[in-house]
Design a protein around this motif. Structure first.
Motif, PDB file in Angstrom:
ATOM      1  N   ALA A 182      58.071 -40.147 -10.130  1.00 37.48           N
ATOM      2  CA  ALA A 182      58.953 -39.379 -11.158  1.00 37.48           C
ATOM      3  C   ALA A 182      59.933 -40.422 -11.698  1.00 37.48           C
ATOM      4  N   PRO A 230      56.342 -32.932  -9.861  1.00 31.71           N
ATOM      5  CA  PRO A 230      56.873 -33.162 -10.943  1.00 31.71           C
ATOM      6  C   PRO A 230      56.204 -32.614 -12.254  1.00 31.71           C
ATOM      7  N   GLN A 242      55.404 -39.251  -4.671  1.00 32.41           N
ATOM      8  CA  GLN A 242      55.636 -38.430  -6.139  1.00 32.41           C
ATOM      9  C   GLN A 242      57.159 -38.759  -6.653  1.00 32.41           C
TER      10      GLN A 242
END
Length: 259
Positions: free
Chosen positions: A72, A22, A68
């Motif tokens: 995000a 990200p 992750q």
């Protein structure tokens, strides 16, 4: 799914997909200003083979630590909430211009009553009990315009801004607005807690998110009132303030209302 199973039976190995990276600061997701010692619990991490702090998030945030991708999405939703709040704030400035203007005028009138009339070059006469160094309490921040008005005309007064929004970004936005308008850090003290939990505590005590003395002037934000005037429970807030927070010669705004 059937193609994957067939390839797995034939021994075909697909290369793993590239890792998700990200483009944002990971620390923003875990920026919990209300995190204290009581929320930090040591937990053994078998993957890294070390002890880590299982820091629980603040009540206004959720800990998205599964992946992750989830982090995000969490940051995206938080940013969308910020955009929606700012849009609602700008709409409030446009649609509720009349009450905002009335509150600003009321704050100016209250300051004029405290300072006294100014005739020629004579010094302004203070109120017989309250002066320009009074302690002000703004219950509810709103658009911050009445608050900034008081801070502009009373640079020596002790001004306290109380906001009870669960989301910290609302208080952060108010702080940023005050900073952009040239308000110094020592001019306004910010307290983030419900108004019915406010109390006068020892200045040298552990509770730094509270009042350290009784208040001379209190301003109740217009968001505390509804079209029926009392539907949001403002009388309980007024009763609590009068019994525990205000001096005997206090001044309140608004001082009256009609339906």
């Amino acid at each position: 799914l059937e193609q994957r199973q067939l390839k797995a039976m034939l021994g075909y190995q697909e290369p793993p997909p590239p890792p998700f990276e990200p483009e944002f600061d990971m620390d923003l997701v875990y920026r919990h200003d209300s995190r204290g010692l009581k929320t930090q619990n040591p937990v053994w991490d078998p993957t890294a083979r070390e002890w880590r702090l299982d820091a629980k998030p603040a009540p206004s945030r959720v800990d998205y630590s599964d992946s992750q991708q989830a982090q995000a999405i969490a940051l995206f939703l938080e940013r969308q909430t910020d955009v929606q709040y700012v849009d609602a704030w700008l709409s409030m400035l446009d649609e509720l211009a009349s009450p905002i203007e009335a509150y600003v005028k009321g704050v100016r009138d209250l300051i004029g009553e405290l300072m006294g009339p100014q005739a020629g070059e004579e010094k302004r006469k203070k109120h017989n009990m309250i002066g320009n160094d009074a302690r002000w309490l703004f219950v509810g921040v709103g658009t911050t315009i009445p608050l900034l008005t008081a801070a502009r005309y009373l640079p020596t007064a002790e001004i306290i801004a109380n906001t009870a929004h669960r989301a910290f970004y609302i208080a952060d936005l108010a702080l940023a607005t005050a900073a952009l308008n040239g308000i110094r850090k020592e001019q306004i003290r910010w307290i983030h807690r419900p108004s019915h939990e406010l109390a006068v505590v020892d200045p040298d005590g552990e509770d730094i998110n509270n009042l350290t003395g009784k208040v001379d002037c209190i301003v109740l934000d217009y968001e505390l009132f509804d079209p029926g005037l009392l539907g949001k429970g403002v009388l309980a807030k007024i009763n609590h303030a009068k019994r525990k927070l205000l001096t005997s010669s206090h001044m309140m705004m608004p001082m009256g209302a009609s339906v």
